[in-house]
Write an enzyme that holds these catalytic residues in place. Structure first.
Site, PDB file in Angstrom:
ATOM      1  N   GLY C 201       0.788  -1.227   0.000  1.00 45.98           N
ATOM      2  CA  GLY C 201       0.000   0.000   0.000  1.00 45.98           C
ATOM      3  C   GLY C 201       0.815   1.270   0.000  1.00 45.98           C
ATOM      4  N   LEU C 227      -4.268  -5.105  -4.928  1.00 45.88           N
ATOM      5  CA  LEU C 227      -3.147  -4.170  -4.847  1.00 45.88           C
ATOM      6  C   LEU C 227      -1.869  -4.828  -4.291  1.00 45.88           C
ATOM      7  CD1 LEU C 227      -2.537  -1.090  -5.245  1.00 45.88           C
ATOM      8  CD2 LEU C 227      -2.909  -0.853  -2.787  1.00 45.88           C
ATOM      9  N   ASP C 228      -0.762  -4.679  -5.035  1.00 43.16           N
ATOM     10  CA  ASP C 228       0.553  -5.138  -4.596  1.00 43.16           C
ATOM     11  C   ASP C 228       0.601  -6.633  -4.300  1.00 43.16           C
ATOM     12  OD1 ASP C 228       1.342  -2.490  -4.771  1.00 43.16           O
ATOM     13  OD2 ASP C 228       0.963  -2.076  -2.664  1.00 43.16           O
ATOM     14  N   ALA C 229      -0.282  -7.379  -4.916  1.00 43.53           N
ATOM     15  CA  ALA C 229      -0.346  -8.808  -4.618  1.00 43.53           C
ATOM     16  C   ALA C 229      -0.035  -9.685  -5.822  1.00 43.53           C
ATOM     17  CB  ALA C 229      -1.728  -9.157  -4.069  1.00 43.53           C
TER      18      ALA C 229
END
Lengths: 284, 284, 284, 284
Positions: C201, C227-229
């Site tokens: 995040g 997100l960011d995964a």
């Protein structure tokens, strides 16, 4: 913030830190950074102190003489007083390879290097346009074996006209004369593409390939008359494998070179490098 | 060499370094190491100074009270005075995994850790013989869910009898109770097998494998009641690739764990770690 | 050199390597690179083979169908055939931060990235001049919460017009919609400024500062809706210390970000990345 | 799991991978690992393949002759066939420094090194007890300039009696004779405490200190008659600073030495090292 930076070296003895910090306190110096180092072998003491200038009760041009009288003479100090303004003036010398140059220009553009770059000098024209896009004057000074002396004279004039404080060789493929070097003692930073003292001289990536090393590196150092033998400022390495060709070593190595050179430039600008004989104390 | 080590924290203001160094100089302290740090956010000043005790003109047991009177009170300092003798007394807790334990014992045997190790505690017997070959007493305290409380009481007695200063958990597979932890605030060092805060809790190598990370790590930290959330002392990482199995991650990671834990122990012994809230200042 | 690159995945069984290499040999393929990987857990086989096209006896557009008929069907292969020409077409999305963008442009200018860059998109104008100095078209598409949907439509049209193969987010400060992402499955590369999964995040450097980590990092990954995964392509780290401010973490981290992102781009261009569920096999 | 490992080198030409994998497939070999490398400069092809032996349809002692007849002769292959049983037999030579020895013994005790260690040889007695606690026979063979030849004869007999396959010099402070080396071509692994080719010879940490390098390292290599010039197997480095004394360099370096040496031993045991002239191909 306006800063004063004091760099000291003297024979080691008790009380130096006490007297220096007392001096700064007496004139209401707000200390920002202070580092010291004792070289037991040499019996020498080294110190770097930075403090805010605006709230200091001594005028800028009084500091050195007062410090000498109140502290320096008593401890037989060899000291230098710097200020972070006006910004130091840096010249960059390059040939055809762009990676170090672009990296420096990018950092400068992003406001990460507190330096003025009044001049980029090159013996080739290929990087001219991009240098100019960054708003930096580009000087093309071609060099042949015959014109080398004349070219260096031009370069020195350019340094003088632009009041250059220090020179960065960003993979500049010409060897500077002893005469040129003498104008900038410990003020020419070179990036050598090996982890010195391994692979001194030309074509270090080829030499690394031939020797079959598993790690390559880069070294930023001050230029002295002896090739690749000056005080080391910074080094870094990268792993390589048996399948990497020489040209892959070159590419892997360039990533290391540009990071190492930029760190060395930053240390130099911030007056964090203290060359002692053939070594450096780095107060980071 | 007999050393005194002074660790200071106080609200930041001008003149602290001057007064502390003046104090040390006044009593002929030969300063060996001095480091300071200002946390701008908190407005706090931190300092560590070490000096030779033999040539110091204050007696060992006078130093603290004199320093408080002459410097500490004025700056509202929270300070601690340590000496490098007698050696601190360290307990090691282990289960079955030997890599951290053997690494510590090897360094201790080579004279690299200035610490006494009067006791190794384990809930398994498998490492007994080698611990004893290093001349260290080995205490087997088995633990089951039913006997956990009793076992911890025994462990605490053992700590007390052996006048233990701090505890190292060298991959000890039991969670200590809040009660136990309260006996050793910021004096229990654990090695967690991930780069925290990634992969808190059990089986971090499995979690790293599942997430497909390209780098694994290890973290040495002080134990607090919240699992894996205490102040971080040291971290290190290693590269891994897609073909590495979980058991290869374990093996690669163990090399990192033992180096990280030994560094953290060394910093702790040398009084170089200063826990501030949930972080650490490391004066190395 | 013109190359064909074959990427295979299929259930693991004996004889796959033999049959694939027999196929290439049968048509006189001069193999340049071949790598395989077996995921024991999934029971899957993965392979990448690259060979010279000029001396290959099958025409470029016959290869896929012949391979399917002679090898692929028998082993239930999911395979893709790529060529290193024409060059893949890459779009770069940026906001104000220049370090990743300049690094990519510098490498491209030096001939190190075998890719066309027909378009740089930005929601700010500040980097326009330098992008254009590198000879790359710059498209300014401002974004406000109100205009976000319209802006994305414009971006998608730009991607379409320029026949973009994959998108690089070089510290692009806007979150792409699920709709946009669906157009480029595993073909949007983002650089996140932490070693994921730590500090997912916003403001990861602030979070790293607060947690007191001793190592920071950066992660290049494919963008997925979460997100960011997405699948991690590359990661790298740098050491930091207690005295580093958040803005120093930012600066140290940027050096890591740009190296990580450039490596990920290079792997992607060379068809060395094989996303498998939420992980990647990297055949380097 | 019982494994066969085939190591091949031959002039590069098309079809090698196809024929080797066809051979393995024909006899139902379940391939576990396969790696190849082409040295363009030398025009040579190198390959390593490992497969399960239990399900292979050729008897262990038939494999070599069949492979030679069906594949090897045709491609003019120089090949070696290894099995992972019985375990290779390793001798360790040490002097007084314990860090490499203890590290190896610890890994062996934890089951991480698939090797038998029938003998530790030392010219000092100081490490005897701990070696024996690990259940390994310790042989004290003192050496003086006068007795060196006799001592080496004893050592060679010990190697012969114990059917030693390869020798590890774990900071063994004696130089082996050319005669001794000839008995173990590319089968003596030494750890040199510098990143070769920097600081060949004695006292490299002192030399590194004098040169003022910012990085020190260690190198594991095969011993050849020329000192510190044999094929490099593995290297690693660590950062140092101006304030590190020589004895700190020694301690920092020892952590690097033991990791590098253990990796080299592991590669050697797993038949992943292929010495080619003065370099190594490492199939990891």
């Amino acid at each position: 913030m306006k800063k004063a930076i004091l760099i000291i070296q003297c024979p080691d003895q008790k009380g130096i830190v006490a007297e220096v910090s007392k001096f700064l306190y007496a004139y209401e110096g707000n200390i920002l950074e202070v580092d010291q180092h004792v070289d037991e072998q040499m019996g020498m003491f080294f110190m770097r102190a930075a403090w805010e200038l605006d709230s200091f009760s001594l005028a800028k041009d009084e500091i050195a003489s007062r410090f000498r009288a109140e502290v320096g003479e008593r401890f037989k100090m060899d000291f230098k007083l710097h200020f972070n303004f006006p910004k130091p003036r840096m010249a960059i010398f390059v040939s055809k390879l762009s990676h170090c140059l672009f990296d420096i220009l990018g950092r400068h553009h992003a406001g990460q290097l507190d330096v003025d770059i009044p001049v980029v000098v090159s013996n080739h024209q290929s990087l001219k346009e991009i240098v100019q896009a960054f708003g930096i004057p580009f000087h093309y000074i071609p060099i042949t074996p015959e014109t080398k002396a004349t070219a260096e004279t031009k370069q020195l004039e350019l340094m003088k006209t632009n009041r250059i404080d220090f020179v960065v060789l960003g993979r500049y493929m010409q060897i500077l004369s002893a005469e040129f070097i003498r104008h900038f003692p410990n003020r020419i930073i070179n990036i050598h593409h090996s982890f010195l003292p391994a692979f001194v001289g030309a074509r270090p990536y080829h030499a690394a390939y031939e020797r079959g090393v598993k790690i390559i590196g880069a070294t930023a150092h001050y230029v002295t008359e002896e090739l690749d033998a000056g005080p080391i400022i910074e080094q870094e390495v990268a792993r390589v494998r048996h399948h990497n060709t020489v040209s892959e070593l070159v590419q892997i190595g360039q990533d290391v070179e540009k990071v190492v050179l930029s760190k060395a430039i930053k240390y130099h600008i911030d007056r964090k490098v203290m060359p002692i004989k053939n070594k450096t104390v780095i107060f980071y």
